[in-house]
Design an enzyme around this catalytic site. Sequence first.
Site, short mmCIF file in Angstrom:
data_model
loop_
_atom_site.label_atom_id
_atom_site.label_comp_id
_atom_site.label_asym_id
_atom_site.label_seq_id
_atom_site.Cartn_x
_atom_site.Cartn_y
_atom_site.Cartn_z
N SER A 58 76.24 35.36 -24.38
CA SER A 58 74.99 36.09 -24.53
C SER A 58 74.82 36.75 -25.90
CB SER A 58 74.84 37.13 -23.43
OG SER A 58 75.99 37.95 -23.37
N HIS B 208 72.54 32.80 -18.78
CA HIS B 208 71.70 32.52 -19.95
C HIS B 208 71.45 31.03 -20.14
CE1 HIS B 208 71.43 36.62 -21.55
NE2 HIS B 208 72.64 36.78 -21.04
N LYS C 185 66.65 36.61 -15.33
CA LYS C 185 66.36 36.19 -16.72
C LYS C 185 65.37 35.02 -16.68
CE LYS C 185 70.98 37.75 -18.10
NZ LYS C 185 70.69 39.16 -18.36
C1 LIG Z 1 76.27 36.62 -18.80
C2 LIG Z 1 75.66 37.61 -17.86
N1 LIG Z 1 76.12 37.71 -16.61
C3 LIG Z 1 75.60 38.59 -15.74
C4 LIG Z 1 74.58 39.44 -16.09
C5 LIG Z 1 74.06 40.42 -15.09
O1 LIG Z 1 72.97 39.88 -14.41
P1 LIG Z 1 72.11 40.80 -13.46
O2 LIG Z 1 71.07 41.44 -14.30
O3 LIG Z 1 71.56 39.86 -12.43
O4 LIG Z 1 73.03 41.79 -12.84
C6 LIG Z 1 74.06 39.37 -17.38
C7 LIG Z 1 72.93 40.25 -17.76
O5 LIG Z 1 72.97 41.07 -18.60
C8 LIG Z 1 74.62 38.45 -18.29
O6 LIG Z 1 74.17 38.39 -19.55
#
Ligand SMILES: Cc1ncc(COP(=O)(O)O)c(C=O)c1O
Lengths: 83, 415
Positions: free
Chosen positions: B190, B218, B249
Amino acid sequence: MDDQKKMILEYVIAEYLEEDDDQEIDCDTELISGGIVDSFSMVSLKRFLEKKYSIQIPDADASPEAFDSVNKISDLVDRFKNA
Amino acid sequence: MTYSANIRAALEQELGGIKEKGLFKEERFILGPQKADISVEYPSGAPASDVINFCANNYLGLSSHPDVVKAAHEGLETHGYGMSSVRFICGTQDIHRTLEQKLTEFLGTEDTILFPSCMDANAGVFEAVLGPEDVMIADRLVHASIIDGMRLCASMRDTYKHSDMKHLEQKLEMHQDKRIRLIITDGVFSMDGDLAKMDEIVALAKKWDAMVFTDESHSSGFIGKTGRGVHEHCGVMGEIDIITTTLGKGLGGASGGCVSGRKEIVELCRQKARPYLFSNTVAPVIVSGAIKVLDLISGNTERRDKLEWNTNYWRQGLTDAGFDIKKGDSPIVPVMLYNAKLAQDMSRDLYHEGIYAVGFFFPVVPQAAARIRTQLSADHDQAHLDKGLAAFKKVGEKHGILGLGKKEIIEKFGK
Ligand SMILES: Cc1ncc(COP(=O)(O)O)c(C=O)c1O
């Protein structure tokens, strides 16, 4: 520097520094408190030592303090090699 | 009253410390729905400015899509506002099952279980599946929620250098005496926007008898020819044991996440994962909206194709202008500035030019790796991108960094 320290230092450099890192590490560099080795990555260092020197380091002795420099790690290995 | 003056003073001091280090985060208020053109109140109380959003995870532009909003409305009418229950007591509706089945089909797995968020999916999955006789081997740049999940699990933990397959192989070899070896990676990273080498990871997993976990937050919906994720992009659909992803997202942007993969693993999560067992079910409105999202993108790649075009145009435009960007195939495009103050100054100047893009610096990214992270959306039209590129050029020129590489920027601004 004795062979054991050299060996540990080489492992730490290969394991924890990135190729473009300009950081220098010697036997007194603070590894954990200096942010070079995090608590996650300490596990593999412990495992490496145990396999390399055929020793068992109990979790209670594998504290961040005991792993904070190559010198300290080498002392720890000596303790269990002779145990 | 036990909130004494001493406690208050101590906590105030901690907040002061965060401010002193320049790490204090202030929220900006968006007046209206999430999309490419937004109106922002910042700082609080200031008159609203119209800006183009380059920092949302709204990759497919579905966050405020009329069909998704309509489906959510319908779900509200037919299935109510809330369920007031966790899943296993009385919180599972027909639509929860439908969404899980659709995710399974979309991701190309055996089964899927919804979680309140992907953070919760990552927090719960490792502990539910692995024990003290196992080892987790994670890429050093995985998302914070994965790190937290690993901390909650009793297995041994190890890491490998970012995308370094040789290092990963050494670790797999070293841990051959463990019952299960689980390789853990993000699909798209990310902060850097690069993709995991999923084909090589799967090959190593086969060679060294390991399982593979990937977080596709992502990438779900747009990476790969039909948007299934990095496993599709790398030609290893069906070979990933555990996928986690978010509905927060690209897939509509509301909230919710899932664990998808081998059916025994999913069943273990249903029986044991604590954030699943002890937190409320995903609200019907969100489930209905997410089902619509999957219907919209399953038979039609128009939105991911537009996003891909936008991504290529943007990456090319920034490169031609002389910016140092991180290479990658994703719509996350970091403009490297190395120096934290430069990143903050440029972000502020861009904002005044009508471009909303945020600076990131230590500790979110490593020391001397400050950047402005830009993110593309299928909601952007070429006119948005052209305006964005013009603003970046103007601001880049002002700070004298166009054409400079890492070394030169650090020489000029320091780390
Ligand atoms: C790689 C990754 N995993 C998990 C999450 C968390 O997702 P959620 O907003 O559904 O808790 C994010 C979000 O920031 C993320 O970038």
